[in-house]
Design a protein around this motif. Structure first.
Motif, PDB file in Angstrom:
ATOM      1  N   ALA A 102      37.132  51.031  67.213  1.00  0.00           N
ATOM      2  CA  ALA A 102      36.647  50.836  68.575  1.00  0.00           C
ATOM      3  C   ALA A 102      36.381  49.360  68.826  1.00  0.00           C
ATOM      4  O   ALA A 102      35.802  48.670  67.985  1.00  0.00           O
ATOM      5  N   GLY A 103      36.822  48.883  69.985  1.00  0.00           N
ATOM      6  CA  GLY A 103      36.660  47.486  70.337  1.00  0.00           C
ATOM      7  C   GLY A 103      37.884  46.639  70.022  1.00  0.00           C
ATOM      8  O   GLY A 103      38.009  45.501  70.482  1.00  0.00           O
ATOM      9  N   GLU A 104      38.805  47.187  69.259  1.00  0.00           N
ATOM     10  CA  GLU A 104      40.004  46.445  68.889  1.00  0.00           C
ATOM     11  C   GLU A 104      40.950  46.330  70.082  1.00  0.00           C
ATOM     12  O   GLU A 104      41.063  47.249  70.891  1.00  0.00           O
ATOM     13  N   GLU A 105      41.636  45.194  70.190  1.00  0.00           N
ATOM     14  CA  GLU A 105      42.617  44.963  71.240  1.00  0.00           C
ATOM     15  C   GLU A 105      43.868  44.335  70.624  1.00  0.00           C
ATOM     16  O   GLU A 105      43.769  43.554  69.679  1.00  0.00           O
ATOM     17  N   LYS A 106      45.028  44.697  71.162  1.00  0.00           N
ATOM     18  CA  LYS A 106      46.282  44.099  70.739  1.00  0.00           C
ATOM     19  C   LYS A 106      47.091  43.756  71.990  1.00  0.00           C
ATOM     20  O   LYS A 106      47.054  44.496  72.975  1.00  0.00           O
ATOM     21  N   GLU A 107      47.828  42.666  71.942  1.00  0.00           N
ATOM     22  CA  GLU A 107      48.632  42.237  73.094  1.00  0.00           C
ATOM     23  C   GLU A 107      50.050  41.917  72.671  1.00  0.00           C
ATOM     24  O   GLU A 107      50.293  41.417  71.558  1.00  0.00           O
ATOM     25  N   LYS A 108      50.968  42.198  73.608  1.00  0.00           N
ATOM     26  CA  LYS A 108      52.367  41.851  73.391  1.00  0.00           C
ATOM     27  C   LYS A 108      53.017  41.703  74.753  1.00  0.00           C
ATOM     28  O   LYS A 108      53.158  42.663  75.499  1.00  0.00           O
ATOM     29  N   GLU A 109      53.352  40.485  75.089  1.00  0.00           N
ATOM     30  CA  GLU A 109      53.970  40.174  76.380  1.00  0.00           C
ATOM     31  C   GLU A 109      53.088  40.715  77.511  1.00  0.00           C
ATOM     32  O   GLU A 109      51.930  40.325  77.640  1.00  0.00           O
ATOM     33  N   ARG A 110      53.593  41.620  78.324  1.00  0.00           N
ATOM     34  CA  ARG A 110      52.832  42.121  79.472  1.00  0.00           C
ATOM     35  C   ARG A 110      51.940  43.313  79.120  1.00  0.00           C
ATOM     36  O   ARG A 110      51.273  43.867  79.993  1.00  0.00           O
ATOM     37  N   LEU A 111      51.905  43.703  77.881  1.00  0.00           N
ATOM     38  CA  LEU A 111      51.167  44.883  77.451  1.00  0.00           C
ATOM     39  C   LEU A 111      49.932  44.505  76.649  1.00  0.00           C
ATOM     40  O   LEU A 111      49.970  43.605  75.811  1.00  0.00           O
ATOM     41  N   LYS A 112      48.857  45.252  76.895  1.00  0.00           N
ATOM     42  CA  LYS A 112      47.622  45.073  76.136  1.00  0.00           C
ATOM     43  C   LYS A 112      47.021  46.442  75.868  1.00  0.00           C
ATOM     44  O   LYS A 112      46.813  47.220  76.800  1.00  0.00           O
ATOM     45  N   ALA A 113      46.753  46.731  74.604  1.00  0.00           N
ATOM     46  CA  ALA A 113      46.184  48.021  74.226  1.00  0.00           C
ATOM     47  C   ALA A 113      44.754  47.819  73.770  1.00  0.00           C
ATOM     48  O   ALA A 113      44.452  46.872  73.041  1.00  0.00           O
ATOM     49  N   THR A 114      43.869  48.733  74.213  1.00  0.00           N
ATOM     50  CA  THR A 114      42.469  48.690  73.822  1.00  0.00           C
ATOM     51  C   THR A 114      42.047  50.058  73.316  1.00  0.00           C
ATOM     52  O   THR A 114      42.676  51.075  73.628  1.00  0.00           O
ATOM     53  N   LEU A 115      40.952  50.070  72.536  1.00  0.00           N
ATOM     54  CA  LEU A 115      40.493  51.323  71.926  1.00  0.00           C
ATOM     55  C   LEU A 115      38.980  51.446  72.026  1.00  0.00           C
ATOM     56  O   LEU A 115      38.254  50.481  71.746  1.00  0.00           O
ATOM     57  N   THR A 116      38.531  52.626  72.459  1.00  0.00           N
ATOM     58  CA  THR A 116      37.117  52.970  72.389  1.00  0.00           C
ATOM     59  C   THR A 116      36.985  54.178  71.466  1.00  0.00           C
ATOM     60  O   THR A 116      37.968  54.625  70.880  1.00  0.00           O
ATOM     61  N   LYS A 117      35.778  54.725  71.385  1.00  0.00           N
ATOM     62  CA  LYS A 117      35.571  55.852  70.470  1.00  0.00           C
ATOM     63  C   LYS A 117      36.218  57.138  70.953  1.00  0.00           C
ATOM     64  O   LYS A 117      36.400  58.079  70.170  1.00  0.00           O
ATOM     65  N   LYS A 118      36.601  57.184  72.246  1.00  0.00           N
ATOM     66  CA  LYS A 118      37.152  58.434  72.766  1.00  0.00           C
ATOM     67  C   LYS A 118      38.498  58.264  73.452  1.00  0.00           C
ATOM     68  O   LYS A 118      39.145  59.246  73.781  1.00  0.00           O
ATOM     69  N   GLU A 119      38.899  57.011  73.702  1.00  0.00           N
ATOM     70  CA  GLU A 119      40.153  56.829  74.419  1.00  0.00           C
ATOM     71  C   GLU A 119      40.749  55.455  74.178  1.00  0.00           C
ATOM     72  O   GLU A 119      40.085  54.545  73.674  1.00  0.00           O
ATOM     73  N   SER A 120      42.009  55.360  74.563  1.00  0.00           N
ATOM     74  CA  SER A 120      42.711  54.088  74.493  1.00  0.00           C
ATOM     75  C   SER A 120      43.386  53.846  75.834  1.00  0.00           C
ATOM     76  O   SER A 120      43.780  54.793  76.520  1.00  0.00           O
ATOM     77  N   PHE A 121      43.509  52.574  76.182  1.00  0.00           N
ATOM     78  CA  PHE A 121      44.202  52.204  77.401  1.00  0.00           C
ATOM     79  C   PHE A 121      45.350  51.271  77.059  1.00  0.00           C
ATOM     80  O   PHE A 121      45.240  50.417  76.182  1.00  0.00           O
ATOM     81  N   LEU A 122      46.437  51.469  77.783  1.00  0.00           N
ATOM     82  CA  LEU A 122      47.556  50.538  77.709  1.00  0.00           C
ATOM     83  C   LEU A 122      47.652  49.863  79.081  1.00  0.00           C
ATOM     84  O   LEU A 122      48.002  50.493  80.070  1.00  0.00           O
ATOM     85  N   HIS A 123      47.260  48.593  79.111  1.00  0.00           N
ATOM     86  CA  HIS A 123      47.265  47.841  80.361  1.00  0.00           C
ATOM     87  C   HIS A 123      48.608  47.137  80.498  1.00  0.00           C
ATOM     88  O   HIS A 123      49.082  46.481  79.559  1.00  0.00           O
TER      89      HIS A 123
END
Lengths: 113, 116
Positions: free
Chosen positions: A53-74
């Motif tokens: 939880a709290g981790e983020e990864k980025e690649k070009e126009r994409l950014k992924a984040t993680l919480t304890k219950k969900e993840s978002f792909l921005h």
């Protein structure tokens, strides 16, 4: 029961219109969360792995984040070539788990020029 | 580095025939996974193998399906006496095992099986 749910099922954006895809999970013990991109008639292409939880990864126009219950792909300022189905999958800890990924149903993204 | 290779890419069988799907993992990978994607459904895990060992077959149908990963050569997913409900895309993935980056599964292009 371990479950992965993605929303929305389908998303249409205009080129340049930023948005987010959601992946919520109900699992016994998360070992890792994976994002893949799948084009029609092809195999899933690895994008990101998130482990805590709290981790983020980025690649070009994409950014992924993680919480304890969900993840978002921005997706920032998407282009038509970002059109694809985006898959979320989880890998679990615990007895009996030896590597299988549990996939969500996917979000099909269409970006119009 | 060559990616995960699968063949054939398309396979047509008549009901009752056998289907053999082959998967060669990425160079340096010793862990192979098979998944099935039915029309309008998500990817479902079938089996996890290492060389000469089946580690987890909890997703395999009890009958007609078998998998192997011999010491030499590709992994094989075998479907005996195919039925129309077996029509699907079958994907193979491989990983280096372990934790961290070696945990990541990389997928092949899939074999699309059509049962007439």
């Amino acid at each position: 029961e371990d479950q992965v749910t993605q929303s929305p099922e389908a998303l249409r954006l205009q080129e340049g219109e930023s948005s987010s895809l959601n992946c919520s999970y109900t699992v016994s013990g998360l070992r890792g969360l994976f994002w893949y991109r799948q084009d029609p008639g092809k195999g899933p292409e690895f994008l990101f792995t998130l482990y805590s939880a709290g981790e983020e990864k980025e690649k070009e126009r994409l950014k992924a984040t993680l919480t304890k219950k969900e993840s978002f792909l921005h997706i920032t300022a998407p282009k038509p070539e970002d059109s694809a189905t985006y898959l979320c999958a989880v890998r679990l800890y615990g007895s009996g788990n030896t590597g299988k990924l549990i996939f969500g149903q996917g979000t099909t993204l269409q970006v119009k020029p | 580095n060559a990616g995960v290779m699968q063949n054939p890419r398309h396979l047509v069988r008549r009901r009752g025939q056998e289907a053999r799907l082959r998967c060669s993992p990425m160079k340096g990978h010793s862990h192979v996974y098979w998944y099935r994607q039915l029309p309008e459904e998500g990817l479902k895990f079938m089996v996890y193998l290492q060389k000469e060992n089946i580690i987890d077959e909890s997703g395999m149908p009890k009958e007609r399906f078998s998998a192997e990963f011999p010491k030499e050569g590709p992994s094989i997913l075998r479907i005996q006496q195919v039925v129309r409900g077996d029509s699907a895309a079958y994907f193979c993935a491989s990983s280096g095992g372990g934790t961290g980056n070696t945990d990541t599964q990389y997928f092949g292009p899939g074999t699309r099986l059509t049962v007439l």
